[in-house]
Enzyme design. Structure first.
Site, PDB file in Angstrom:
ATOM      1  N   CYS A 104      48.017  50.589  25.807  1.00  0.00           N
ATOM      2  CA  CYS A 104      48.688  51.047  24.599  1.00  0.00           C
ATOM      3  C   CYS A 104      49.811  50.084  24.240  1.00  0.00           C
ATOM      4  O   CYS A 104      50.412  49.471  25.117  1.00  0.00           O
ATOM      5  CB  CYS A 104      49.288  52.451  24.707  1.00  0.00           C
ATOM      6  SG  CYS A 104      48.143  53.718  25.195  1.00  0.00           S
TER       7      CYS A 104
ATOM      8  N   ARG B  45      46.277  45.492  23.227  1.00  0.00           N
ATOM      9  CA  ARG B  45      46.649  46.371  24.333  1.00  0.00           C
ATOM     10  C   ARG B  45      45.866  47.686  24.327  1.00  0.00           C
ATOM     11  O   ARG B  45      45.915  48.450  25.287  1.00  0.00           O
ATOM     12  CB  ARG B  45      48.148  46.694  24.283  1.00  0.00           C
ATOM     13  CG  ARG B  45      49.030  45.481  24.389  1.00  0.00           C
ATOM     14  CD  ARG B  45      50.485  45.893  24.304  1.00  0.00           C
ATOM     15  NE  ARG B  45      50.891  46.614  25.484  1.00  0.00           N
ATOM     16  CZ  ARG B  45      51.454  46.065  26.544  1.00  0.00           C
ATOM     17  NH1 ARG B  45      51.679  44.778  26.567  1.00  0.00           N
ATOM     18  NH2 ARG B  45      51.806  46.794  27.569  1.00  0.00           N
TER      19      ARG B  45
ATOM     20  N   TRP C 138      45.061  53.307  23.829  1.00  0.00           N
ATOM     21  CA  TRP C 138      43.909  53.226  24.736  1.00  0.00           C
ATOM     22  C   TRP C 138      43.943  54.546  25.498  1.00  0.00           C
ATOM     23  O   TRP C 138      44.819  54.776  26.328  1.00  0.00           O
ATOM     24  CB  TRP C 138      44.068  52.039  25.678  1.00  0.00           C
ATOM     25  CG  TRP C 138      42.888  51.824  26.579  1.00  0.00           C
ATOM     26  CD1 TRP C 138      41.772  51.099  26.284  1.00  0.00           C
ATOM     27  CD2 TRP C 138      42.707  52.308  27.914  1.00  0.00           C
ATOM     28  NE1 TRP C 138      40.911  51.121  27.364  1.00  0.00           N
ATOM     29  CE2 TRP C 138      41.456  51.852  28.374  1.00  0.00           C
ATOM     30  CE3 TRP C 138      43.482  53.095  28.773  1.00  0.00           C
ATOM     31  CZ2 TRP C 138      40.964  52.142  29.643  1.00  0.00           C
ATOM     32  CZ3 TRP C 138      42.987  53.394  30.031  1.00  0.00           C
ATOM     33  CH2 TRP C 138      41.744  52.915  30.459  1.00  0.00           C
TER      34      TRP C 138
ATOM     35  N   ASN D 143      53.623  54.858  26.085  1.00  0.00           N
ATOM     36  CA  ASN D 143      52.642  54.042  26.810  1.00  0.00           C
ATOM     37  C   ASN D 143      52.816  54.365  28.290  1.00  0.00           C
ATOM     38  O   ASN D 143      53.902  54.178  28.829  1.00  0.00           O
ATOM     39  CB  ASN D 143      52.936  52.553  26.535  1.00  0.00           C
ATOM     40  CG  ASN D 143      52.168  51.616  27.443  1.00  0.00           C
ATOM     41  OD1 ASN D 143      51.084  51.951  27.912  1.00  0.00           O
ATOM     42  ND2 ASN D 143      52.723  50.445  27.691  1.00  0.00           N
ATOM     43  N   GLY D 144      51.755  54.850  28.932  1.00  0.00           N
ATOM     44  CA  GLY D 144      51.861  55.190  30.358  1.00  0.00           C
ATOM     45  C   GLY D 144      51.177  56.509  30.636  1.00  0.00           C
ATOM     46  O   GLY D 144      50.386  56.992  29.831  1.00  0.00           O
TER      47      GLY D 144
ATOM     48  N   GLU E  35      31.412  36.297  37.789  1.00  0.00           N
ATOM     49  CA  GLU E  35      32.163  36.219  36.539  1.00  0.00           C
ATOM     50  C   GLU E  35      31.208  36.287  35.342  1.00  0.00           C
ATOM     51  O   GLU E  35      31.476  36.981  34.362  1.00  0.00           O
ATOM     52  CB  GLU E  35      32.994  34.925  36.528  1.00  0.00           C
ATOM     53  CG  GLU E  35      33.495  34.450  35.173  1.00  0.00           C
ATOM     54  CD  GLU E  35      34.342  35.456  34.406  1.00  0.00           C
ATOM     55  OE1 GLU E  35      34.754  36.481  34.975  1.00  0.00           O
ATOM     56  OE2 GLU E  35      34.555  35.234  33.201  1.00  0.00           O
TER      57      GLU E  35
ATOM     58  N   LYS F  88      31.123  39.219  32.460  1.00  0.00           N
ATOM     59  CA  LYS F  88      31.310  38.907  31.037  1.00  0.00           C
ATOM     60  C   LYS F  88      30.178  39.472  30.199  1.00  0.00           C
ATOM     61  O   LYS F  88      30.405  40.086  29.172  1.00  0.00           O
ATOM     62  CB  LYS F  88      31.382  37.389  30.877  1.00  0.00           C
ATOM     63  CG  LYS F  88      32.140  36.946  29.686  1.00  0.00           C
ATOM     64  CD  LYS F  88      33.601  36.671  29.909  1.00  0.00           C
ATOM     65  CE  LYS F  88      34.321  37.622  30.827  1.00  0.00           C
ATOM     66  NZ  LYS F  88      35.553  37.061  31.343  1.00  0.00           N
TER      67      LYS F  88
ATOM     68  N   GLU G  17      30.479  43.283  29.998  1.00  0.00           N
ATOM     69  CA  GLU G  17      31.570  43.872  29.214  1.00  0.00           C
ATOM     70  C   GLU G  17      31.414  43.659  27.723  1.00  0.00           C
ATOM     71  O   GLU G  17      31.866  44.490  26.936  1.00  0.00           O
ATOM     72  CB  GLU G  17      32.951  43.392  29.694  1.00  0.00           C
ATOM     73  CG  GLU G  17      33.343  41.997  29.314  1.00  0.00           C
ATOM     74  CD  GLU G  17      34.796  41.675  29.677  1.00  0.00           C
ATOM     75  OE1 GLU G  17      35.034  40.588  30.204  1.00  0.00           O
ATOM     76  OE2 GLU G  17      35.689  42.510  29.430  1.00  0.00           O
TER      77      GLU G  17
ATOM     78  N   HIS H  56      18.265  41.176  50.854  1.00  0.00           N
ATOM     79  CA  HIS H  56      18.815  42.351  51.542  1.00  0.00           C
ATOM     80  C   HIS H  56      18.959  43.553  50.608  1.00  0.00           C
ATOM     81  O   HIS H  56      19.667  44.494  50.932  1.00  0.00           O
ATOM     82  CB  HIS H  56      20.166  42.001  52.178  1.00  0.00           C
ATOM     83  CG  HIS H  56      20.057  40.921  53.215  1.00  0.00           C
ATOM     84  ND1 HIS H  56      19.398  41.109  54.406  1.00  0.00           N
ATOM     85  CD2 HIS H  56      20.483  39.632  53.214  1.00  0.00           C
ATOM     86  CE1 HIS H  56      19.439  39.993  55.119  1.00  0.00           C
ATOM     87  NE2 HIS H  56      20.089  39.078  54.409  1.00  0.00           N
TER      88      HIS H  56
ATOM     89  N   LYS I  13      43.037  44.416  26.387  1.00  0.00           N
ATOM     90  CA  LYS I  13      43.367  43.106  26.936  1.00  0.00           C
ATOM     91  C   LYS I  13      44.396  43.204  28.057  1.00  0.00           C
ATOM     92  O   LYS I  13      44.454  42.362  28.933  1.00  0.00           O
ATOM     93  CB  LYS I  13      43.881  42.222  25.796  1.00  0.00           C
ATOM     94  CG  LYS I  13      44.120  40.776  26.168  1.00  0.00           C
ATOM     95  CD  LYS I  13      42.809  40.049  26.414  1.00  0.00           C
ATOM     96  CE  LYS I  13      43.000  38.619  26.851  1.00  0.00           C
ATOM     97  NZ  LYS I  13      41.802  38.100  27.533  1.00  0.00           N
TER      98      LYS I  13
END
Ligand code: F6R
Length: 608
Positions: A2, A26, A78, A104-105, A482, A486, A489, A505, A603
């Protein structure tokens, strides 16, 4: 997560909307605004507007209605408590409309406080934890409207909360903003004719000439005349805030992500500039509180990071182990076993793009409490983690706006390579070769990015798949991880990454006719075993997409081959990752995804 922003001054709401736009990375599921037009009127209701979606959706709803406001606060969300709805979007206001809060929190003792406010006759309209704050303040403040009374009431309310917060409140009849910080960032920016509060200093570039960072536990009443602070730490100090705001502008590119991939040669050049000598004999990361000799004498180095930064850290571990004798390991910040690996004569380094990731900040805090040294390798200048560590190295990748991290990953890997070189003994035989390779890298990257690669036939192999499997060995096993993260997401395709040796395995069970397997097999000592893996996958029907920089005898087993330029085997991950970030991008575009703002993400991840 947020973002919160607020302004006192002319056209406060419009400035706040611009601040929110700059903080949107954010969190971007909903946004809202609250404003006052006349601070002398105790009866004036706070005007609010909320919208599900982006800040631009809020701007459309506001439609100029808040012109001439003198105080405003805003929020880009968010969701943590309660679904993504207009009712749950911030600000939250008291039933009489005389005060509004953004937050925010996370408030952890919600149930206890909920029964308390219910007993006092307040009822909740939303499912959020935030709304509690405004009811508690309404009860504590009553009709009082002096800064002293407001601060006292606010302090009482804040004292009741458990969890993490950056909070801003406006109250009718008052000319300031009440703010509180604990575990979520909050900064105050000042200029000649306005004062602003913001979740981070970025939006304040260009509008505020000086900034002050609130500390955890701080409570303040911010007005244009002065800032009254209740603080257990040192007095609030304003420092010059120099620099330019570089807007989120993809320029000739369709999205920020593809622009940022193409930024890489310049970003990489900036990461190594002034850190490697022109004659290729020396490389040094300064900025750490310990010099190279002290670093070499450490009992161990811990790298703590999340997501993409964690994969860069894993790569960094390989470099450090190869070039030095210092024991090193990378840990997911949220799983950091400080009891076993922290303490005296250890160094814990946070690896982070944003410098705000709460899990990473917590891991670093625990390392410090355990008595070890702490540092950061971070992109955002003066971010919470950079300031907490107080020493370390910046990435100099430039602002990264796309939620999917690309150029920051590359620069993290480059800076960790520089750390490995800093730790290496001056007579290490590999140094000169590696430094030369680093110096050549920007040009190689640029040549590669300018070559015409047609990703569409490769996207064809992925677009209807249920899953994709990524394999690599050695350093390139982290590139597999990585690349899988990517693609997952931004394309929302379930992707699995394994070191090639682990295939047999378990994950090989997934392979059926047409399953895409992305194999990363550059010319290095792992190549022969990767060839064997490719044959195993192909003989079970997989469509193997091979990323390699060498002539290969398994070409006939592959549905597609992506060629990367030849490099020193040690540096091949810098080359392997580029086509894989590009592939994730092209797949996401084909699938019509919101590439720069993937669903449910943000982000800057400031919750645990
Ligand atoms: C993936 C991504 C995330 C971040 C992670 C850590 O593309 O961006 O996985 O890498 O949230 O963020 P920072 O580096 O800001 O600590």
């Amino acid at each position: 997560m947020c973002g919160i922003f607020g302004t006192i001054g002319d056209d406060a709401a419009m400035r706040t909307l611009e601040g929110l736009r700059r903080l949107e990375y954010r969190g971007y599921d909903s946004a809202g605004l609250a404003a006052l037009f006349d601070t002398s009127d105790k009866e004036a209701r706070v005007e609010t507007e909320r919208a599900v979606g982006y800040v631009s959706d809020l701007v459309s709803k506001v439609n100029g209605r808040f012109k001439n406001s003198v105080i405003a606060i805003g929020h880009t969300r968010w969701a943590t408590h309660g679904g993504v709805t207009e009712v749950n979007a911030h600000p939250h206001s008291s039933a009489d409309g005389l005060m509004s809060v953004v937050h925010n929190g996370i408030i952890e003792n919600t149930s206890e406080l909920l029964s308390e406010i219910n007993e006092s006759g307040y009822s909740m309209t939303s499912e959020t934890d935030t709304e509690l704050i405004v009811h508690l303040l309404h009860e504590a403040l009553g009709e009082q409207r002096t800064p002293e009374a407001a601060l006292e009431a606010f302090q009482t309310v804040i004292g009741r909360l458990e969890g993490a917060w950056a909070i801003a409140v406006i109250v009718s009849g008052m000319d300031g903003i009440l703010v509180a910080k604990n575990g979520a960032p909050l900064v105050i920016g000042r200029c000649e004719n306005c004062i602003s509060i913001s979740s981070d200093p970025l939006p304040l570039y260009g509008s505020c000439s000086e900034v002050a960072y609130l500390d955890d536990g701080d409570i303040a009443y911010v007005s244009q005349q002065k800032v009254d602070v209740i603080s257990e730490s040192a007095d609030l100090t304003f420092a010059p805030h120099q620099g330019d705001y570089s807007p989120e502008d993809p320029g000739i590119f369709a999205h920020m992500m593809i622009k940022e991939i193409h930024d890489q040669p310049t970003a990489f050049q900036n990461a190594i500039a002034g850190r490697v000598s022109a004659d290729g004999t020396n490389a040094m990361l300064s900025g750490f509180e310990l010099d190279s000799r002290e670093l070499r004498k450490l009992d161990r180095i811990n790298l703590v990071a999340c997501g993409t930064a964690f994969f860069a850290a894993k790569l960094g571990v390989r470099y450090i182990r190869r070039l030095s004798d210092v024991p090193v390991e990378a840990y997911l910040s949220s799983e950091f076993p400080v009891e076993s690996v922290g303490g005296k004569n250890t160094l814990t380094i946070a690896v982070t793009q944003s410098g705000e990731t709460k899990d990473t900040l917590d891991a670093l805090t625990r390392a410090k409490v355990a008595g070890g040294h702490v540092s950061s390798i971070c992109n955002v200048i003066d971010s919470t983690i950079a300031r907490f560590a107080g020493n370390g190295a910046y990435l100099y990748a430039g602002p990264e706006y796309s939620v999917a991290s690309t150029k920051a990953f590359t620069n993290m890997s480059a800076v960790l390579m520089l750390l490995a070189l800093t730790l290496s003994e001056p007579d290490n035989v590999e140094r000169a070769r590696v430094i030369r390779g680093l110096r050549e890298m920007p040009q190689r990257m640029s040549n590669y990015l300018h070559s015409e690669i047609d990703f569409e036939p490769i996207v064809d192999l992925l677009v209807d798949s249920k899953t994709a499997l990524f394999i690599g060995r050695g350093p390139n096993s982290h590139i597999a991880s990585e690349a899988a993260l990517k693609m997952m997401e931004i394309a929302y395709l379930p992707c699995i990454a394994y070191p090639g040796g682990e295939l047999k395995h378990g994950p090989i069970a997934l392979i059926e006719e047409g399953t895409p397997v992305i194999a990363i097999a550059p010319d290095d000592s792992h190549y022969p075993k990767m060839e064997a893996n490719i044959r195993e996958c192909a003989s079970r029907g997989a469509n193997v997409i091979l990323v390699t920089n060498r002539e290969t005898s398994v070409e006939d087993y592959c549905a597609r081959v992506i060629r990367t330029p030849p490099t020193d085997p040690f540096l091949s991950p810098f080359m392997s990752i580029m086509p894989l970030h590009l592939l994730a991008y092209h797949l996401a575009v084909r699938l019509g995804r919101n590439v720069d703002r993937p669903r449910n993400l943000a982000k800057s991840v400031t919750v645990v």
